[in-house]
Write an enzyme that holds these catalytic residues in place. Structure first.
Site, PDB file in Angstrom:
ATOM      1  N   GLU B  60       0.812  -1.222   0.000  1.00 51.99           N
ATOM      2  CA  GLU B  60       0.000   0.000   0.000  1.00 51.99           C
ATOM      3  C   GLU B  60       0.840   1.264   0.000  1.00 51.99           C
ATOM      4  OE1 GLU B  60      -0.656  -2.602   1.998  1.00 51.99           O
ATOM      5  OE2 GLU B  60      -2.717  -3.211   1.563  1.00 51.99           O
ATOM      6  N   HIS B 129      -9.369  -5.168  11.400  1.00 51.36           N
ATOM      7  CA  HIS B 129     -10.139  -5.009  10.162  1.00 51.36           C
ATOM      8  C   HIS B 129     -11.450  -4.275  10.389  1.00 51.36           C
ATOM      9  CE1 HIS B 129      -7.295  -8.002   8.740  1.00 51.36           C
ATOM     10  NE2 HIS B 129      -7.739  -7.821   7.512  1.00 51.36           N
TER      11      HIS B 129
END
Lengths: 330, 326
Positions: B60, B129
Site C-alpha cells: 500500500e 479489520h
C-alpha cells in the site's frame, strides 16, 4: 588521467554548475549562521558531481525528484539562484513562495518535482512520475534521487518491486555519502554495497564514483537510455561525500578529519578544473573569472532575497486547495 | 430512476469518468483480474484494459506513493484500498505527500486523485479489520473526506471526487456494497461538502454519515412509535463539513444526537458538538449526546461486537436523554 571522452563544453558546463552549487551552498551556510536562513538546512557541498554528471546525461523534458538536500538539484534543473535563495529566506519571490523552505524546492516549469522531507517518501513518487510518462506514451524518464539512509525504508523496496514489474522509465540514484545523519552505513546494514539491493529485484544496478562527473555521466547515460528504450529501471549507487554535517546543526563528530581530507583530495570541482587546464580548454584565469561571475550571481541572489518581501499573512490560505474551500476559522 | 447496488453505483461512477477522461485510472489489490475484492470493479479490466485497471502487489505504501507521483505528473488516479485499515501503512503518502503537495510546492504541483475503499466494521472481523479513520483524515488540511450512505450519493459523490482537483478520501463499507437504492438514469454529480436533510422533524436533530445512517433509520422507526419526530441529517462529507445545514436544524429542534462509528475521542462528533455550542449555544435545550463505538479495540465475539457498535437502542436512549424522556 583517464581517457577523455567528453568535450570542452561539457567540462565547462560541469565546472560552472558545480561552482554555482558550491558557492551557493557556502553562502547559505554563512547566512544560516547569521540566522537569515532558518529551519533545517542540508548542504550538498562535496556531492556536486552527482547532479552535474546527471544533468549532462538527461534532457530538459526529463523529470527530477529528490529528498531534502535539494538546493543543488534545484539549481541544476535551472531554477534561478534568486528564486532558490529567496526561498531559503522564506520570501514571496522564492520558488515556492516562501511556503516550502530549504527542504521543499519545486518548479513545474523545470520538471523539478521537489524536495521531499520524509526519508524515502520521494521514491514511490519518482516511480509514479515515470508511470505517468509511460502511460502517456512519451519517452521522458524520471531520475529519482535518494540518500543512503532511504535505502532502509520499506518504500524503496515496494517501489523497486513495482518499478521492475511495470518496467517504469525511472533511474533510482542513491547518493551514498556514507552517513544517514550521524549513523554510518556500516552501522545500519550487513549489505555495505548498497547497489546490491537492486539484485533482489533483478534491477540492473551499479556502483559509481560520485566524485567524478565523467563516471556519473557514463553510468547515467546508460541508465537513461535503458529507461527511454522501455527497458525499465536502473539503480545507481553513487559513492559521494558531504564535506559538511547532515544539516547546519550537525558538527559531524562521528567521522574523522582524515576521512574528510581523503574525499576533499578528490574534490570534483578541482578534478574538472585540472582537466580543463591540462587540455588547454580554459586558462586558470578564465576559470577564476567564471568563479567571480558566479560569486556575483550568488551575491546578487542574497541581495534579491534580502530585498524581497515576506509573504502576506493572507497567503496562508492560498495553494492548500484548488478552488474554494470553507476553512475553519473558529 | 433505476435500482442498483451500492457497488454498482460506484462502478458506474468510475466507468463513466474513465470513458470521459483518459487520465483517470484505477489501481489497487485485486481490482483487475479478480474483479475487485468486493466486486466494485467487476468487468472494468475487460473494458479498459490492464493499462487503466492495474493490479498491484500488497504494498500500500508503494502504490499509494506511485499514484501520488502519477497525479503530480498529470494523471488522475483512483487508488482502491481493500480496506482503509490497510491505508495505515500508506498514510505517510496520503498525509505527507498528497495532502501537502499543493501547499509545500507553492502551487506548482497538485494531486487530483481519489483514495477509496471500505471503512469500519463488517461483522466479526476482529480488531485490525474494523476501524474508522474518517476523523483522522478529516483532520488534515489539503484532503477532502467523503463518506456516502446510499447508492445515489455514492455515484454522484464519487464522480465529483474523481473530477476534484484535490486528493479525496472516499470511504465505503463492506456491509453496504450489496445495499440497493434508486439512482437517476442519466449522468449526475453531487457536490462535495453538502449535507442532506434526509427527513424533516421538530423534536431532535440526529446527525450521522456513512453506514451508521442505516442504524439511524432503524432508530427513527422506533422513535416514531414513541411519537418522536426526528430531523435526520446525513453529513455525506466530513471534510469539509456542512455546518450551516446542521446549525439551522439545531436552531429548529434545539437538541442534537450525533451517531458515529469511530471511537469517541477527537472524533467528528466532538467537532460537531464544539461547533453547535459555539454557533447555537442559546438554542440548545439539552447537552449534545453522541453515540459512538466503545472506546476499545473491537473484539471478535458476537456479544462483544454488539456491545461495541452504535445500535438502535443506544440511539433511542440518547434521544430520550436529550428530550428528557429517560
Amino acid at each position: 588521467m583517464a581517457k577523455i571522452k567528453f568535450n570542452k563544453e561539457t567540462y565547462l558546463r560541469w565546472f560552472e554548475l558545480m561552482m554555482l552549487i558550491r558557492r551557493f551552498e557556502e553562502k547559505s551556510a554563512q547566512l544560516y549562521g547569521q540566522q537569515k536562513i532558518r529551519g533545517f538546512c542540508h548542504l550538498c557541498i562535496g556531492q556536486e558531481a552527482v547532479i552535474a554528471g546527471t544533468m549532462s546525461a538527461i534532457t530538459k523534458d526529463d523529470n527530477i525528484i529528490t529528498a531534502y538536500r535539494d538546493h543543488g538539484h534545484a539549481l541544476a534543473c535551472g531554477l534561478s539562484a534568486n528564486s532558490v535563495m529567496a526561498e531559503l529566506f522564506g520570501k514571496e519571490t522564492g520558488c515556492t513562495k516562501g511556503k516550502g523552505g530549504s527542504m521543499h524546492m519545486f518548479s513545474k516549469e523545470h520538471n523539478f518535482f521537489g524536495g521531499h522531507g520524509i526519508v524515502g517518501g520521494q521514491i514511490p513518487l519518482g516511480a509514479g512520475i515515470a508511470l505517468a510518462e509511460q502511460y502517456n506514451g512519451t519517452d521522458n524518464i524520471c531520475v529519482c534521487f535518494l540518500g543512503d539512509g532511504a535505502v532502509r525504508q520499506g518504500a524503496l523496496h515496494e517501489t523497486f518491486n513495482m518499478a521492475m514489474l511495470w518496467n517504469l522509465p525511472v533511474v533510482f540514484v542513491c547518493e551514498n555519502n556514507e552517513y544517514a545523519m550521524g549513523t554510518s552505513v556500516e552501522r545500519t546494514t550487513n549489505v555495505l554495497d548498497i547497489y546490491k539491493i537492486g539484485a533482489a529485484y533483478d534491477m540492473p544496478s551499479e556502483q559509481v564514483d560520485g566524485m567524478s562527473c565523467e563516471a556519473v555521466h557514463e553510468s547515467m547515460e546508460k541508465a537513461v537510455a535503458r529507461a527511454r528504450k522501455g527497458d525499465g529501471p536502473t539503480f545507481l549507487e553513487i559513492k559521494t561525500y558531504r564535506y559538511r554535517g547532515h544539516s547546519m546543526s550537525d558538527p559531524a563528530k562521528y567521522r574523522t578529519k582524515e576521512e574528510l581530507e581523503t574525499y576533499k583530495n578528490l574534490d570534483p570541482i578541482e578534478q574538472v578544473r585540472k582537466t580543463l587546464i591540462s587540455k588547454k580548454w580554459a586558462t586558470a584565469k578564465a576559470l577564476e573569472e567564471m568563479e567571480e561571475r558566479i560569486e556575483n550571481e550568488v551575491a546578487e541572489s542574497v541581495e534579491f532575497a534580502e530585498n524581497s518581501p515576506y509573504p502576506d499573512a493572507s497567503e496562508l490560505y492560498e495553494d492548500v486547495y484548488v478552488g474554494d474551500y470553507p476553512y475553519l476559522t473558529e | 430512476m433505476k435500482t442498483v447496488q451500492f457497488r454498482e453505483a460506484l462502478r458506474e461512477a468510475m466507468e463513466e469518468e474513465m470513458r470521459q477522461d483518459e487520465r483517470v485510472f484505477l489501481m489497487g489489490e485485486e481490482v483487475a483480474e479478480y474483479n475487485g475484492a468486493y466486486k466494485v470493479s467487476q468487468g472494468m479490466l475487460d473494458e479498459f484494459g490492464a493499462k487503466r485497471v492495474i493490479d498491484t502487489p500488497i504494498a500500500e505504501l508503494g502504490f499509494a506513493g506511485i499514484a501520488v507521483g502519477a497525479a503530480m505528473n498529470g494523471l488522475r488516479p483512483i487508488v482502491e484500498f481493500m480496506t482503509f485499515n490497510f491505508s495505515l501503512v500508506a498514510i505517510d503518502q496520503v498525509i505527507n505527500s498528497a495532502a501537502k503537495m499543493n501547499s509545500m510546492s507553492g502551487g506548482h504541483f497538485t494531486c487530483p486523485m481519489v483514495f477509496r475503499g471500505p471503512t469500519g466494521s463488517a461483522g466479526q472481523l476482529g480488531a485490525q479489520h474494523s476501524q474508522n479513520f474518517e476523523n483522522w483524515y478529516a483532520n488534515t488540511p489539503g484532503l477532502k473526506v467523503v463518506v456516502p450512505s446510499n447508492p445515489a450519493d455514492a455515484k454522484g459523490l464519487l464522480k465529483s471526487s474523481i473530477r476534484d482537483e484535490n486528493p479525496v478520501i472516499f470511504m465505503e463499507s463492506e456491509q453496504m456494497y450489496g445495499l440497493k437504492g434508486d439512482i437517476p438514469e442519466g449522468e449526475y454529480t453531487i457536490p462535495i461538502g453538502l449535507a442532506d436533510v434526509v427527513q424533516q422533524g421538530e423534536d431532535v436533530t440526529i446527525v450521522s454519515f456513512g453506514k451508521m445512517m442505516r442504524i439511524v433509520e432503524g432508530a427513527d422507526k422506533a422513535l416514531r412509535e414513541k411519537g418522536i419526530n426526528a430531523e435526520i441529517i446525513d453529513l455525506r462529507t466530513v471534510r469539509p463539513i456542512d455546518y450551516d445545514t446542521l446549525i439551522r436544524s439545531v436552531q429548529k429542534t434545539n437538541r442534537m444526537v450525533v451517531v458515529e462509528e469511530a471511537w469517541p475521542l477527537a472524533s467528528i462528533s466532538s467537532e460537531l458538538a464544539f461547533m453547535v455550542q459555539k454557533r447555537a449555544f442559546d438554542h440548545l435545550d439539552a447537552p449534545v449526546v453522541r453515540v459512538t463505538s466503545r472506546d476499545v479495540p473491537l473484539p471478535y465475539a458476537p456479544t462483544l461486537v454488539d456491545a461495541y457498535l452504535p445500535s438502535v437502542q443506544r440511539i433511542v436512549e440518547a434521544v430520550d436523554q436529550v428530550t428528557y424522556r429517560g
